[in-house]
Design an enzyme around this catalytic site. Sequence first.
Site, PDB file in Angstrom:
ATOM      1  N   LEU A   1      -5.616   5.219   0.981  1.00 29.72           N
ATOM      2  CA  LEU A   1      -4.662   4.153   1.255  1.00 29.72           C
ATOM      3  C   LEU A   1      -3.417   4.727   1.899  1.00 29.72           C
ATOM      4  O   LEU A   1      -3.061   5.837   1.668  1.00 29.72           O
ATOM      5  CB  LEU A   1      -4.309   3.432  -0.038  1.00 29.72           C
ATOM      6  CG  LEU A   1      -5.485   2.757  -0.705  1.00 29.72           C
ATOM      7  CD1 LEU A   1      -5.109   2.282  -2.077  1.00 29.72           C
ATOM      8  CD2 LEU A   1      -5.971   1.584   0.116  1.00 29.72           C
TER       9      LEU A   1
ATOM     10  N   GLY B   1       0.795  -1.224   0.000  1.00 26.87           N
ATOM     11  CA  GLY B   1       0.000   0.000   0.000  1.00 26.87           C
ATOM     12  C   GLY B   1       0.826   1.270   0.000  1.00 26.87           C
ATOM     13  O   GLY B   1       1.920   1.334  -0.568  1.00 26.87           O
ATOM     14  N   SER B   2       0.309   2.272   0.696  1.00 28.17           N
ATOM     15  CA  SER B   2       0.804   3.645   0.533  1.00 28.17           C
ATOM     16  C   SER B   2       2.207   3.898   1.058  1.00 28.17           C
ATOM     17  O   SER B   2       2.713   5.013   0.899  1.00 28.17           O
ATOM     18  CB  SER B   2      -0.165   4.612   1.212  1.00 28.17           C
ATOM     19  OG  SER B   2      -1.394   4.572   0.548  1.00 28.17           O
ATOM     20  N   ILE B   3       2.842   2.919   1.689  1.00 27.79           N
ATOM     21  CA  ILE B   3       4.236   3.155   2.067  1.00 27.79           C
ATOM     22  C   ILE B   3       5.122   3.215   0.822  1.00 27.79           C
ATOM     23  O   ILE B   3       6.300   3.535   0.916  1.00 27.79           O
ATOM     24  CB  ILE B   3       4.761   2.110   3.081  1.00 27.79           C
ATOM     25  CG1 ILE B   3       4.640   0.688   2.539  1.00 27.79           C
ATOM     26  CG2 ILE B   3       4.041   2.232   4.401  1.00 27.79           C
ATOM     27  CD1 ILE B   3       5.256  -0.358   3.472  1.00 27.79           C
ATOM     28  N   TYR B   4       4.517   2.946  -0.373  1.00 28.87           N
ATOM     29  CA  TYR B   4       5.240   3.142  -1.633  1.00 28.87           C
ATOM     30  C   TYR B   4       5.257   4.610  -2.052  1.00 28.87           C
ATOM     31  O   TYR B   4       6.048   4.995  -2.915  1.00 28.87           O
ATOM     32  CB  TYR B   4       4.587   2.327  -2.760  1.00 28.87           C
ATOM     33  CG  TYR B   4       5.117   0.922  -2.909  1.00 28.87           C
ATOM     34  CD1 TYR B   4       4.809  -0.048  -1.966  1.00 28.87           C
ATOM     35  CD2 TYR B   4       5.912   0.559  -3.989  1.00 28.87           C
ATOM     36  CE1 TYR B   4       5.272  -1.336  -2.091  1.00 28.87           C
ATOM     37  CE2 TYR B   4       6.384  -0.732  -4.129  1.00 28.87           C
ATOM     38  CZ  TYR B   4       6.064  -1.673  -3.179  1.00 28.87           C
ATOM     39  OH  TYR B   4       6.528  -2.945  -3.299  1.00 28.87           O
TER      40      TYR B   4
END
Lengths: 551, 108
Positions: free
Chosen positions: A551, A264-267
């Site tokens: 997200l 998810g959004s840790i990208y």
Amino acid sequence: MTPMGPAEDSVWSRRRARVIAVGLGLAFAVIVGRTAYISLAGHEAGPARAVVAQAQVRADIVDRNGDLLATSLPAFSLAADPRAVWDAADVAAALGTVLPDIDIAATTERLADRTRHFVWIERGLSPRQRQLVFGLGLEGLFFVEETRRVYPRGRLLGHLLGFTNIDGEGVEGLERAYDRSLTREGAEPLRLTIDAGVQYALESELDLAAEEFDMKGAAGVVIDSTTGAVRAAASWPSVDPNRPRDSGEAARLNRVFNAVYELGSIYKPLTVAAALESGVLSLDETFDVSAPIRVGPATVRDHNIVVRDPHRATLVDIIAQSSNIGTVLIAQKIGPRRQHDFLETIGLLSRPEHEGPTSAAPLTPAEWDGLTSATVSYGHGVAVSPLSFAAAFTAFGDGGETVAPRFVEPVTADSIERKRVMSAPTAAVVVELMRQTVIAGTGRNADAPGYQVAGKTGTAEKPGPDGYDPDRNITSFAAVFPASRPQFVVLIVLDEATPKTGGPRTASATAASIAGRLIARTAPMLNVEPVFDAPSAPAPEMQVVRETRAL
Amino acid sequence: MTRLALLGILIAAGLAVGVYRAKLGAQETAAAIESLEDRIRSVNEEISVLRAEEAYLSRPERIGPLARDRLGLAPPSPEQFSGVEGIVGRAAVTEPSGGTVAGPSLQP
């Protein structure tokens, strides 16, 4: 018959006496000679009665401070010579009275096999069990001295340590990866980079998470981002290497190494870094995130994000409030090819290369088109192991260079594997964006006063047979700390975590708080000196933009 | 001639006894070494067991509650840390003559 005269009789008597004397003399000479030979040359070796196993010498495993994690202790195994056993069934039944775990039928069968002269009955007996078997006084049994691998700290570091089989060979984890060096003649203890105190804190925080949330599994990693030394790596449910078979298959899975997740959004920090490195993004650029956008057949939306002006969302807004729309707009500026190349360079599209146990290879899309690029920009469509992602995140903790994870000391300056994947200014900008995420964004629950946590939340829907399932999430929090001089990377991943109190299933409410507590607990152990930020100005008025998915 | 033969026999016998005693001494020494090696192995095994017990007894989940409940210890909070400046700020600066100059004090 003529009787012998006295003279003849005397002659025969002398002859008999001489024969006897010669015989006795020869016998005496043989005895004396043999005695002298044995005295001077030593006795000859006879056939060995007792069977002694060649116990495999296996070095200890200790943590970075020398605390014992695995050792080998003497143990006894029970064996038998079936040819010396009179009644196999009787012996097996008697053994069953003191060794309740043995299979009496199978033992009887083995003891009755008179074609063999050696069979194992039970391995690794305790001294008490050995004494009990002695007390039975059964024929044909004997003990073989061996060593037994023991993990005195129980479940601590169970997954990473792995375990050995009954013959003392490493079959999982570090025991397997370093089997050769552990069994080398005169091997010194294997000193890990792991800090047992930090490891315990991580494992207990994951246990606490299991009390707070209904969850399927969890993983956590703490890496020194300046050297790559892994200070803690834990998978939940934990496993006891003393009794690995007692744990179910789900518990035996090492989620740090061998599971891959769409995180998810840790990208999103990676997407921003790629854009800054590509030169397609300036720091003062703004984006319109006020309405969902179409990307091919899909619609990208935000959910409950809070920005000052949704028509002019800044980079801080996009990262701190975790805007999918803004991130996709940034990804579109990068383009699929450059985004792919960046993620490949940072190591997220191939199996990570590092010492120790092998990690799972990532799951990557077959085609990297505009839609793929959009979803990958906010962490969907690529599944990687937590260790692999944490290793990529070290770029933010080491001035733009990734460092390969290390599990074994010594970690010398020459041996650190560094790879520049972005410039130092880019890394510094992204760290500041993540710091703002913790100060005023979705990562507020991760704040650990004094330790300047900079991090990003990630809430990813899990893929199912009918597409992404909104009811099953992977929640994660990736962080570096302290933000002003990053030293450590922390990653927490929770699989299907649902607060038992009925709160939201987002990373903000789950993984972020775990990460914050962990950093507050472990920073003193990691010699991170606390620094307190200057009081910040009150945040300007914000307005809420309600969308359907964040997200 | 007879005396010479007897002398030779005596010398041979003496040498044989000497070799025998040397051999016996070597065997006794080897036995003593073996015994010592057994003792060393046994002590090493005891050390291994004791180290394992120490590791088992010093598990954080056991030590933590003991330290908290019996000694009143707790993890340090960030406010309890201080840099060099903080220590200097609290340190007494004393002249060699014994006179105190204006400056920070070691007193809490």
